[in-house]
Design a protein around this motif. Structure first.
Motif, PDB file in Angstrom:
ATOM      1  N   SER A 275       0.813  -1.219   0.000  1.00 51.82           N
ATOM      2  CA  SER A 275       0.000   0.000   0.000  1.00 51.82           C
ATOM      3  C   SER A 275       0.845   1.266   0.000  1.00 51.82           C
ATOM      4  O   SER A 275       0.316   2.371   0.002  1.00 51.82           O
ATOM      5  N   GLY A 276       2.190   1.133   0.004  1.00 51.22           N
ATOM      6  CA  GLY A 276       3.053   2.294  -0.101  1.00 51.22           C
ATOM      7  C   GLY A 276       3.582   2.823   1.220  1.00 51.22           C
ATOM      8  O   GLY A 276       4.254   3.842   1.256  1.00 51.22           O
ATOM      9  N   ILE A 277       3.313   2.129   2.327  1.00 51.58           N
ATOM     10  CA  ILE A 277       3.806   2.578   3.630  1.00 51.58           C
ATOM     11  C   ILE A 277       5.286   2.218   3.745  1.00 51.58           C
ATOM     12  O   ILE A 277       5.680   1.084   3.503  1.00 51.58           O
ATOM     13  N   ILE A 278       6.103   3.182   4.136  1.00 49.73           N
ATOM     14  CA  ILE A 278       7.537   2.951   4.298  1.00 49.73           C
ATOM     15  C   ILE A 278       7.780   2.371   5.684  1.00 49.73           C
ATOM     16  O   ILE A 278       7.316   2.913   6.687  1.00 49.73           O
ATOM     17  N   LEU A 279       8.514   1.248   5.735  1.00 49.42           N
ATOM     18  CA  LEU A 279       8.783   0.577   6.997  1.00 49.42           C
ATOM     19  C   LEU A 279      10.075   1.093   7.628  1.00 49.42           C
ATOM     20  O   LEU A 279      11.064   1.311   6.943  1.00 49.42           O
ATOM     21  N   THR A 280      10.059   1.246   8.953  1.00 50.50           N
ATOM     22  CA  THR A 280      11.273   1.609   9.674  1.00 50.50           C
ATOM     23  C   THR A 280      12.089   0.346   9.914  1.00 50.50           C
ATOM     24  O   THR A 280      11.594  -0.766   9.750  1.00 50.50           O
ATOM     25  N   GLY A 281      13.331   0.498  10.326  1.00 53.63           N
ATOM     26  CA  GLY A 281      14.200  -0.645  10.563  1.00 53.63           C
ATOM     27  C   GLY A 281      13.640  -1.616  11.578  1.00 53.63           C
ATOM     28  O   GLY A 281      13.763  -2.829  11.448  1.00 53.63           O
ATOM     29  N   SER A 282      12.977  -1.129  12.623  1.00 57.94           N
ATOM     30  CA  SER A 282      12.457  -2.011  13.663  1.00 57.94           C
ATOM     31  C   SER A 282      11.197  -2.746  13.218  1.00 57.94           C
ATOM     32  O   SER A 282      10.843  -3.764  13.792  1.00 57.94           O
ATOM     33  N   ALA A 283      10.515  -2.252  12.188  1.00 56.05           N
ATOM     34  CA  ALA A 283       9.279  -2.883  11.728  1.00 56.05           C
ATOM     35  C   ALA A 283       9.529  -3.984  10.716  1.00 56.05           C
ATOM     36  O   ALA A 283       8.646  -4.772  10.428  1.00 56.05           O
ATOM     37  N   LYS A 284      10.735  -4.047  10.182  1.00 54.38           N
ATOM     38  CA  LYS A 284      11.044  -5.055   9.174  1.00 54.38           C
ATOM     39  C   LYS A 284      11.310  -6.401   9.831  1.00 54.38           C
ATOM     40  O   LYS A 284      11.911  -6.472  10.890  1.00 54.38           O
ATOM     41  N   GLU A 285      10.870  -7.457   9.182  1.00 57.46           N
ATOM     42  CA  GLU A 285      11.180  -8.802   9.651  1.00 57.46           C
ATOM     43  C   GLU A 285      12.533  -9.215   9.111  1.00 57.46           C
ATOM     44  O   GLU A 285      12.967  -8.750   8.063  1.00 57.46           O
ATOM     45  N   LYS A 286      13.198 -10.099   9.837  1.00 58.32           N
ATOM     46  CA  LYS A 286      14.459 -10.645   9.342  1.00 58.32           C
ATOM     47  C   LYS A 286      14.152 -11.457   8.094  1.00 58.32           C
ATOM     48  O   LYS A 286      13.289 -12.325   8.117  1.00 58.32           O
ATOM     49  N   PRO A 287      14.849 -11.196   6.975  1.00 60.98           N
ATOM     50  CA  PRO A 287      14.561 -11.937   5.747  1.00 60.98           C
ATOM     51  C   PRO A 287      14.939 -13.402   5.892  1.00 60.98           C
ATOM     52  O   PRO A 287      15.855 -13.746   6.625  1.00 60.98           O
ATOM     53  N   GLN A 288      14.224 -14.266   5.194  1.00 67.41           N
ATOM     54  CA  GLN A 288      14.522 -15.681   5.236  1.00 67.41           C
ATOM     55  C   GLN A 288      14.933 -16.207   3.866  1.00 67.41           C
ATOM     56  O   GLN A 288      15.333 -17.344   3.748  1.00 67.41           O
ATOM     57  N   VAL A 289      14.819 -15.381   2.825  1.00 70.63           N
ATOM     58  CA  VAL A 289      15.218 -15.802   1.485  1.00 70.63           C
ATOM     59  C   VAL A 289      16.657 -15.340   1.253  1.00 70.63           C
ATOM     60  O   VAL A 289      17.003 -14.195   1.518  1.00 70.63           O
ATOM     61  N   ALA A 290      17.481 -16.270   0.768  1.00 74.86           N
ATOM     62  CA  ALA A 290      18.894 -15.969   0.566  1.00 74.86           C
ATOM     63  C   ALA A 290      19.367 -16.564  -0.750  1.00 74.86           C
ATOM     64  O   ALA A 290      18.723 -17.442  -1.313  1.00 74.86           O
ATOM     65  N   GLU A 291      20.516 -16.075  -1.214  1.00 73.77           N
ATOM     66  CA  GLU A 291      21.146 -16.621  -2.416  1.00 73.77           C
ATOM     67  C   GLU A 291      22.353 -17.444  -1.993  1.00 73.77           C
ATOM     68  O   GLU A 291      23.135 -17.026  -1.139  1.00 73.77           O
ATOM     69  N   VAL A 292      22.495 -18.617  -2.583  1.00 71.80           N
ATOM     70  CA  VAL A 292      23.634 -19.488  -2.278  1.00 71.80           C
ATOM     71  C   VAL A 292      24.869 -18.933  -2.987  1.00 71.80           C
ATOM     72  O   VAL A 292      24.863 -18.734  -4.200  1.00 71.80           O
ATOM     73  N   ILE A 293      25.923 -18.688  -2.223  1.00 66.41           N
ATOM     74  CA  ILE A 293      27.171 -18.128  -2.740  1.00 66.41           C
ATOM     75  C   ILE A 293      28.215 -19.219  -2.958  1.00 66.41           C
ATOM     76  O   ILE A 293      28.953 -19.198  -3.932  1.00 66.41           O
ATOM     77  N   ALA A 294      28.280 -20.188  -2.037  1.00 62.60           N
ATOM     78  CA  ALA A 294      29.246 -21.288  -2.143  1.00 62.60           C
ATOM     79  C   ALA A 294      28.681 -22.516  -1.448  1.00 62.60           C
ATOM     80  O   ALA A 294      27.914 -22.403  -0.502  1.00 62.60           O
ATOM     81  N   VAL A 295      29.068 -23.707  -1.936  1.00 58.46           N
ATOM     82  CA  VAL A 295      28.561 -24.971  -1.403  1.00 58.46           C
ATOM     83  C   VAL A 295      29.736 -25.891  -1.097  1.00 58.46           C
ATOM     84  O   VAL A 295      30.653 -26.031  -1.912  1.00 58.46           O
ATOM     85  N   GLY A 296      29.683 -26.520   0.091  1.00 59.90           N
ATOM     86  CA  GLY A 296      30.707 -27.488   0.466  1.00 59.90           C
ATOM     87  C   GLY A 296      30.578 -28.761  -0.358  1.00 59.90           C
ATOM     88  O   GLY A 296      29.580 -28.973  -1.050  1.00 59.90           O
ATOM     89  N   PRO A 297      31.562 -29.654  -0.260  1.00 65.96           N
ATOM     90  CA  PRO A 297      31.572 -30.870  -1.082  1.00 65.96           C
ATOM     91  C   PRO A 297      30.663 -31.989  -0.590  1.00 65.96           C
ATOM     92  O   PRO A 297      30.453 -32.964  -1.305  1.00 65.96           O
ATOM     93  N   GLY A 298      30.120 -31.865   0.619  1.00 64.83           N
ATOM     94  CA  GLY A 298      29.327 -32.975   1.162  1.00 64.83           C
ATOM     95  C   GLY A 298      30.263 -34.031   1.699  1.00 64.83           C
ATOM     96  O   GLY A 298      31.277 -33.721   2.301  1.00 64.83           O
ATOM     97  N   GLY A 299      29.937 -35.310   1.493  1.00 68.18           N
ATOM     98  CA  GLY A 299      30.787 -36.394   1.968  1.00 68.18           C
ATOM     99  C   GLY A 299      30.249 -36.997   3.244  1.00 68.18           C
ATOM    100  O   GLY A 299      29.071 -36.879   3.554  1.00 68.18           O
ATOM    101  N   VAL A 300      31.111 -37.616   4.017  1.00 72.97           N
ATOM    102  CA  VAL A 300      30.703 -38.265   5.259  1.00 72.97           C
ATOM    103  C   VAL A 300      30.782 -37.257   6.399  1.00 72.97           C
ATOM    104  O   VAL A 300      31.840 -36.696   6.676  1.00 72.97           O
ATOM    105  N   VAL A 301      29.628 -37.002   7.044  1.00 79.14           N
ATOM    106  CA  VAL A 301      29.550 -36.081   8.167  1.00 79.14           C
ATOM    107  C   VAL A 301      28.894 -36.838   9.317  1.00 79.14           C
ATOM    108  O   VAL A 301      27.764 -37.326   9.184  1.00 79.14           O
TER     109      VAL A 301
END
Length: 94
Positions: A23-49
């Protein structure tokens, strides 16, 4: 400097949240939720953990949804990243 994750670790960078509502309302820093969507930058090799074979299902460039407060935050060259285990990633956004 470059991050190279080990084992089942994944380096992600959180995406920026929109600062206005539909609706066009500008959010302040305290009103924003922590984002949960991210971009993968690097991936480990996996293996036995911890005695289990781990196959990596995410790849660099994927958009993912993570657990809200998971991972370890690191700052390199002024950019903030989060290092998470693959099992902290809930879904890949397509």
């Amino acid at each position: 400097m470059k991050l190279k994750p080990l084992a089942d670790r994944v380096v992600i960078k959180m995406t920026e949240m929109e600062e206005t509502t539909k609706s066009g309302i500008i959010l302040t820093g305290s009103a924003k939720e922590k984002p949960q969507v991210a971009e993968v930058i690097a991936v480990g090799p996996g293996g036995v953990v911890e005695g289990k074979e781990i196959t990596m299902y995410v790849s660099v460039g994927d958009k993912v949804i993570t657990s809200k407060y998971s991972g370890t935050e690191v700052k390199i060259d002024g950019t903030e990243y989060i290092v998470v285990r693959q099992n902290d990633i809930l879904a890949i956004v397509e």
